[in-house]
Design a protein around this motif. Structure first.
Motif, PDB file in Angstrom:
ATOM      1  N   THR A 112       5.893   3.203  -1.411  1.00  0.00           N
ATOM      2  CA  THR A 112       6.610   4.469  -1.282  1.00  0.00           C
ATOM      3  C   THR A 112       5.634   5.611  -1.056  1.00  0.00           C
ATOM      4  N   GLU A 113       4.559   5.632  -1.831  1.00  0.00           N
ATOM      5  CA  GLU A 113       3.540   6.669  -1.681  1.00  0.00           C
ATOM      6  C   GLU A 113       2.896   6.606  -0.299  1.00  0.00           C
ATOM      7  N   ALA A 114       2.706   5.394   0.216  1.00  0.00           N
ATOM      8  CA  ALA A 114       2.115   5.236   1.549  1.00  0.00           C
ATOM      9  C   ALA A 114       3.011   5.851   2.619  1.00  0.00           C
ATOM     10  N   TRP A 115       4.329   5.630   2.513  1.00  0.00           N
ATOM     11  CA  TRP A 115       5.243   6.203   3.499  1.00  0.00           C
ATOM     12  C   TRP A 115       5.302   7.723   3.381  1.00  0.00           C
ATOM     13  N   GLU A 116       5.217   8.251   2.159  1.00  0.00           N
ATOM     14  CA  GLU A 116       5.184   9.708   1.983  1.00  0.00           C
ATOM     15  C   GLU A 116       3.917  10.296   2.606  1.00  0.00           C
ATOM     16  N   LEU A 117       2.797   9.618   2.402  1.00  0.00           N
ATOM     17  CA  LEU A 117       1.535  10.077   2.988  1.00  0.00           C
ATOM     18  C   LEU A 117       1.599   9.998   4.506  1.00  0.00           C
ATOM     19  N   ALA A 118       2.186   8.921   5.037  1.00  0.00           N
ATOM     20  CA  ALA A 118       2.337   8.786   6.495  1.00  0.00           C
ATOM     21  C   ALA A 118       3.156   9.934   7.053  1.00  0.00           C
ATOM     22  N   SER A 119       4.206  10.305   6.356  1.00  0.00           N
ATOM     23  CA  SER A 119       5.044  11.414   6.792  1.00  0.00           C
ATOM     24  C   SER A 119       4.262  12.729   6.814  1.00  0.00           C
ATOM     25  N   SER A 120       3.450  12.954   5.796  1.00  0.00           N
ATOM     26  CA  SER A 120       2.647  14.187   5.746  1.00  0.00           C
ATOM     27  C   SER A 120       1.630  14.247   6.873  1.00  0.00           C
ATOM     28  N   VAL A 130       1.430   2.245   9.982  1.00  0.00           N
ATOM     29  CA  VAL A 130       1.483   1.704   8.621  1.00  0.00           C
ATOM     30  C   VAL A 130       1.510   0.186   8.724  1.00  0.00           C
ATOM     31  N   ALA A 131       0.601  -0.453   7.993  1.00  0.00           N
ATOM     32  CA  ALA A 131       0.520  -1.916   7.999  1.00  0.00           C
ATOM     33  C   ALA A 131       1.755  -2.505   7.345  1.00  0.00           C
ATOM     34  N   ASP A 132       2.356  -3.502   7.993  1.00  0.00           N
ATOM     35  CA  ASP A 132       3.523  -4.180   7.435  1.00  0.00           C
ATOM     36  C   ASP A 132       3.164  -5.025   6.222  1.00  0.00           C
ATOM     37  N   ALA A 133       1.982  -5.612   6.259  1.00  0.00           N
ATOM     38  CA  ALA A 133       1.547  -6.448   5.146  1.00  0.00           C
ATOM     39  C   ALA A 133       0.904  -5.558   4.094  1.00  0.00           C
ATOM     40  N   PHE A 134       1.643  -5.266   3.032  1.00  0.00           N
ATOM     41  CA  PHE A 134       1.090  -4.431   1.976  1.00  0.00           C
ATOM     42  C   PHE A 134       0.210  -5.306   1.089  1.00  0.00           C
ATOM     43  N   VAL A 135      -1.080  -5.254   1.357  1.00  0.00           N
ATOM     44  CA  VAL A 135      -2.062  -6.119   0.691  1.00  0.00           C
ATOM     45  C   VAL A 135      -3.249  -5.277   0.264  1.00  0.00           C
ATOM     46  N   LYS A 136      -4.058  -5.842  -0.600  1.00  0.00           N
ATOM     47  CA  LYS A 136      -5.306  -5.195  -0.966  1.00  0.00           C
ATOM     48  C   LYS A 136      -6.335  -5.555   0.106  1.00  0.00           C
ATOM     49  N   PRO A 137      -6.801  -4.574   0.877  1.00  0.00           N
ATOM     50  CA  PRO A 137      -7.714  -4.891   1.977  1.00  0.00           C
ATOM     51  C   PRO A 137      -9.022  -5.519   1.527  1.00  0.00           C
ATOM     52  N   ASP A 138      -9.541  -5.121   0.371  1.00  0.00           N
ATOM     53  CA  ASP A 138     -10.801  -5.710  -0.087  1.00  0.00           C
ATOM     54  C   ASP A 138     -10.615  -7.195  -0.415  1.00  0.00           C
ATOM     55  N   LYS A 150      -8.372  -7.118  10.909  1.00  0.00           N
ATOM     56  CA  LYS A 150      -8.169  -6.479  12.216  1.00  0.00           C
ATOM     57  C   LYS A 150      -6.776  -6.784  12.751  1.00  0.00           C
ATOM     58  N   ASN A 151      -6.311  -8.018  12.565  1.00  0.00           N
ATOM     59  CA  ASN A 151      -4.967  -8.381  13.022  1.00  0.00           C
ATOM     60  C   ASN A 151      -3.884  -7.618  12.274  1.00  0.00           C
ATOM     61  N   VAL A 152      -4.080  -7.412  10.975  1.00  0.00           N
ATOM     62  CA  VAL A 152      -3.120  -6.617  10.204  1.00  0.00           C
ATOM     63  C   VAL A 152      -3.052  -5.205  10.780  1.00  0.00           C
ATOM     64  N   LEU A 153      -4.196  -4.635  11.114  1.00  0.00           N
ATOM     65  CA  LEU A 153      -4.220  -3.291  11.703  1.00  0.00           C
ATOM     66  C   LEU A 153      -3.527  -3.269  13.064  1.00  0.00           C
ATOM     67  N   LYS A 154      -3.782  -4.287  13.893  1.00  0.00           N
ATOM     68  CA  LYS A 154      -3.161  -4.351  15.229  1.00  0.00           C
ATOM     69  C   LYS A 154      -1.641  -4.456  15.143  1.00  0.00           C
ATOM     70  N   GLN A 155      -1.146  -5.118  14.095  1.00  0.00           N
ATOM     71  CA  GLN A 155       0.291  -5.329  13.959  1.00  0.00           C
ATOM     72  C   GLN A 155       0.985  -4.204  13.192  1.00  0.00           C
ATOM     73  N   SER A 156       0.246  -3.174  12.844  1.00  0.00           N
ATOM     74  CA  SER A 156       0.839  -2.038  12.114  1.00  0.00           C
ATOM     75  C   SER A 156       1.897  -1.354  12.954  1.00  0.00           C
ATOM     76  N   ARG A 157       2.926  -0.847  12.263  1.00  0.00           N
ATOM     77  CA  ARG A 157       4.004  -0.136  12.951  1.00  0.00           C
ATOM     78  C   ARG A 157       3.698   1.346  13.049  1.00  0.00           C
ATOM     79  N   ARG A 158       4.016   1.929  14.197  1.00  0.00           N
ATOM     80  CA  ARG A 158       3.807   3.353  14.371  1.00  0.00           C
ATOM     81  C   ARG A 158       4.854   4.127  13.576  1.00  0.00           C
ATOM     82  N   PHE A 159       4.396   5.113  12.826  1.00  0.00           N
ATOM     83  CA  PHE A 159       5.289   5.945  12.038  1.00  0.00           C
ATOM     84  C   PHE A 159       5.873   7.025  12.945  1.00  0.00           C
TER      85      PHE A 159
END
Length: 160
Positions: A112-120, A130-138, A150-159
């Motif tokens: 939820t916080e990620a979508w609010e930040l994306a909106s801002s 915004v990446a569809d796979a909500f995962v810990k990148p590390d 890199k694939n997760v980033l490529k498959q991200s949806r445009r806000f």
């Protein structure tokens, strides 16, 4: 002004804490809320300088992830505690050219916080994905390597 604390166990980097030294009045209520062991120091965005150097910026939750991801070749990562909208982060974005692209990769539990930040960010005229796979990148990098990230980033949806 701020300070960064690297925490090592033997030769392994275990944790990193980045905090403001002078707590602004409007953030005093936040002090110690999430990091009681560092009471008196507020969470502060980590590696904001990456936004001025790179056209593509990856935004993640926390202070440790920008350092871990840099080890894997991603030096364009900014860490935001709790991926919450902070004045420091929005002020930094306000000075950027509008051609920047932001990729948000949120940890589980802060979607939820990620979508609010994306909106801002989008509201400031920047392109946001915004990446569809909500995962810990590390964790993903350590377990699966840079190509999967890199694939997760490529498959991200445009806000929009």
């Amino acid at each position: 002004s701020s300070i960064t604390f690297p925490v090592f166990h033997g030769r392994t980097l275990k944790d990193i804490r980045h905090r403001l030294l002078d707590v602004p009045e409007d953030l005093e209520a936040e002090v110690g809320k999430y990091r009681s062991h560092l009471s008196g120091m507020v969470p502060y965005p980590f590696n904001l300088d990456a936004m001025t150097v790179h056209d593509t910026i990856i935004v993640v939750e926390g202070e440790k992830k920008p350092i871990i991801t840099k080890h894997w070749g991603f030096d364009n990562v900014v860490g935001i505690p709790g991926i919450r909208i902070t004045e420091d982060f929005l002020d930094a974005i306000g000075y950027l050219d509008k051609h920047k692209k932001f990729y948000l990769v949120a940890d589980p539990g802060v979607e939820t916080e990620a979508w609010e930040l994306a909106s801002s960010i989008n509201g400031m005229g920047m392109e946001v994905f915004v990446a569809d796979a909500f995962v810990k990148p590390d964790d993903m990098l350590v377990k699966y390597g840079a190509d999967v990230f890199k694939n997760v980033l490529k498959q991200s949806r445009r806000f929009k």
